[in-house]
Design a protein around this motif. Structure first.
Motif, short mmCIF file in Angstrom:
data_model
loop_
_atom_site.label_atom_id
_atom_site.label_comp_id
_atom_site.label_asym_id
_atom_site.label_seq_id
_atom_site.Cartn_x
_atom_site.Cartn_y
_atom_site.Cartn_z
N LEU A 130 0.98 -1.22 0.06
CA LEU A 130 0.04 0.14 -0.07
C LEU A 130 0.89 1.05 0.28
O LEU A 130 0.51 2.30 -0.72
CB LEU A 130 -0.92 0.24 1.22
N LEU A 131 2.03 1.29 0.62
CA LEU A 131 2.72 2.23 0.74
C LEU A 131 3.53 2.58 -0.82
O LEU A 131 3.60 3.61 -1.21
CB LEU A 131 4.12 2.33 1.64
N LEU A 132 3.92 1.43 -1.06
CA LEU A 132 4.61 1.52 -2.71
C LEU A 132 3.74 2.19 -3.52
O LEU A 132 4.00 2.84 -4.36
CB LEU A 132 4.99 0.38 -2.89
N ILE A 133 2.36 1.64 -3.66
CA ILE A 133 1.29 2.09 -4.42
C ILE A 133 0.99 3.56 -4.35
O ILE A 133 0.90 4.44 -5.08
CB ILE A 133 0.00 1.44 -4.56
N ALA A 134 0.90 3.98 -2.99
CA ALA A 134 0.69 5.49 -2.66
C ALA A 134 1.65 6.51 -3.05
O ALA A 134 1.40 7.53 -3.74
CB ALA A 134 0.33 5.65 -0.89
N VAL A 135 2.99 6.02 -2.88
CA VAL A 135 4.11 6.89 -3.42
C VAL A 135 4.03 6.98 -4.89
O VAL A 135 4.54 7.90 -5.32
CB VAL A 135 5.52 6.33 -2.38
N ALA A 136 3.92 5.88 -5.28
CA ALA A 136 3.94 5.73 -7.08
C ALA A 136 2.94 6.58 -7.70
O ALA A 136 3.11 7.29 -8.57
CB ALA A 136 4.05 4.26 -7.35
N ALA A 137 1.72 6.54 -7.25
CA ALA A 137 0.47 7.13 -7.52
C ALA A 137 0.64 8.82 -7.27
O ALA A 137 0.27 9.55 -8.05
CB ALA A 137 -0.92 6.74 -6.57
N LEU A 162 10.53 7.00 -4.36
CA LEU A 162 10.06 5.84 -4.73
C LEU A 162 11.11 4.61 -4.67
O LEU A 162 11.10 3.68 -4.47
CB LEU A 162 9.36 5.78 -6.24
N GLY A 163 12.23 4.95 -5.16
CA GLY A 163 13.38 4.09 -5.42
C GLY A 163 13.87 3.95 -3.81
O GLY A 163 14.24 2.74 -3.55
N GLY A 164 13.87 4.81 -3.00
CA GLY A 164 14.38 4.45 -1.50
C GLY A 164 13.42 3.57 -0.82
O GLY A 164 13.67 2.82 -0.23
N VAL A 165 12.18 3.99 -0.98
CA VAL A 165 11.08 3.24 -0.15
C VAL A 165 10.88 1.72 -0.71
O VAL A 165 11.12 0.84 0.05
CB VAL A 165 9.47 3.85 -0.49
N GLY A 166 10.95 1.47 -2.09
CA GLY A 166 11.13 0.33 -2.77
C GLY A 166 12.31 -0.60 -2.49
O GLY A 166 12.14 -1.79 -2.07
#
Length: 189
Positions: free
Chosen positions: A4-11, A154-158
C-alpha cells in the motif's frame, strides 16, 4: 502495508501529471502484485497449507528481484535521462494534452516558449501569463523537479522494503516446515 505504501508513493508521483515515466507504472504494478501475494501468504499461513506457502515463497522471491530492479532504476536515472524522456514524450503529446499540462502545472512549453510557438501550437493557457510580467517557468523544469523527487522517494522506499521481502521468504520457509497444531499428532508431516 509495504504494498500500500509503494502504491501510494507511486500514485503520488504519477498524479502530478508527469507524462511518460514507465518506472512509476512499474512500481504501481509491483505494489499491486505484492498486495495480492500478501493475501496468498496470509491464506496459506492461516490454513497451514504447505503448497500455498511454497508458491508464496517462490513468487515473493521473484517479486523481490523485480522490485529491487525497479527501485535501483528509479535511483539510477539521472537528470539528463529524465530530460531526454520528457523531450521524447512531449513531442508525442497532442496539442490538447500539452495545453492541459501547461494549464495544470502553470507553466509554458517544455524548454522555452518565448522563442515563438509554431503556427499549429495554440497560445499557452497557463495562469502565470496573466500575472504582471507574464514570465512562466517551463514545464520541463517543473516536471524535472517533481519527477526527480518522486523517483528518489519511490526508489528509496522500494529498496528499503524489498529487503523485508527476503525476511518474508525466510519466515515462510520456517513456518512451512512446522506441523499444523490442529492436525493429528500421530500423522506424518
Amino acid at each position: 502495508l509495504v504494498a500500500l505504501l509503494l502504491i501510494a508513493v507511486a500514485a503520488w508521483g504519477r498524479g502530478f501529471g508527469v507524462p511518460g515515466v514507465p518506472l512509476i507504472g512499474g512500481a504501481i504494478a509491483v505494489g499491486v502484485v505484492l498486495l495480492l501475494l500478501a493475501l496468498l501468504g496470509l491464506l496459506g499461513a492461516a490454513r497451514h497449507h504447505q503448497v500455498l506457502l511454497f508458491f508464496y515463497m517462490i513468487i515473493l522471491g521473484l517479486v523481490f528481484l523485480v522490485q529491487f530492479g525497479v527501485s535501483c532504476s528509479c535511483l539510477a536515472i539521472d537528470r539528463s535521462r529524465q530530460e531526454r524522456l520528457f523531450s521524447s514524450a512531449w513531442h508525442i503529446l497532442s496539442n490538447e494534452t500539452r495545453a492541459e499540462l501547461e494549464r495544470r502545472l502553470d507553466c509554458c512549453g517544455l524548454r522555452n516558449r518565448s522563442a515563438g510557438p509554431p503556427a499549429e501550437l495554440p497560445p499557452c493557457p497557463a495562469g502565470c501569463k496573466s500575472l504582471p510580467g507574464g514570465r512562466c517557468l517551463t514545464c520541463g523544469e517543473k516536471m524535472l523537479r517533481h519527477s526527480d523527487e518522486a523517483l528518489k522517494i519511490l526508489g528509496g522506499v522500494g529498496l528499503f522494503f524489498s529487503f523485508t521481502e527476503i525476511l518474508g521468504v525466510w519466515l515462510a520457509m520456517r513456518y512451512r516446515n512446522q506441523k499444523d497444531p490442529r492436525a493429528n499428532p500421530s500423522a506424518f508431516l
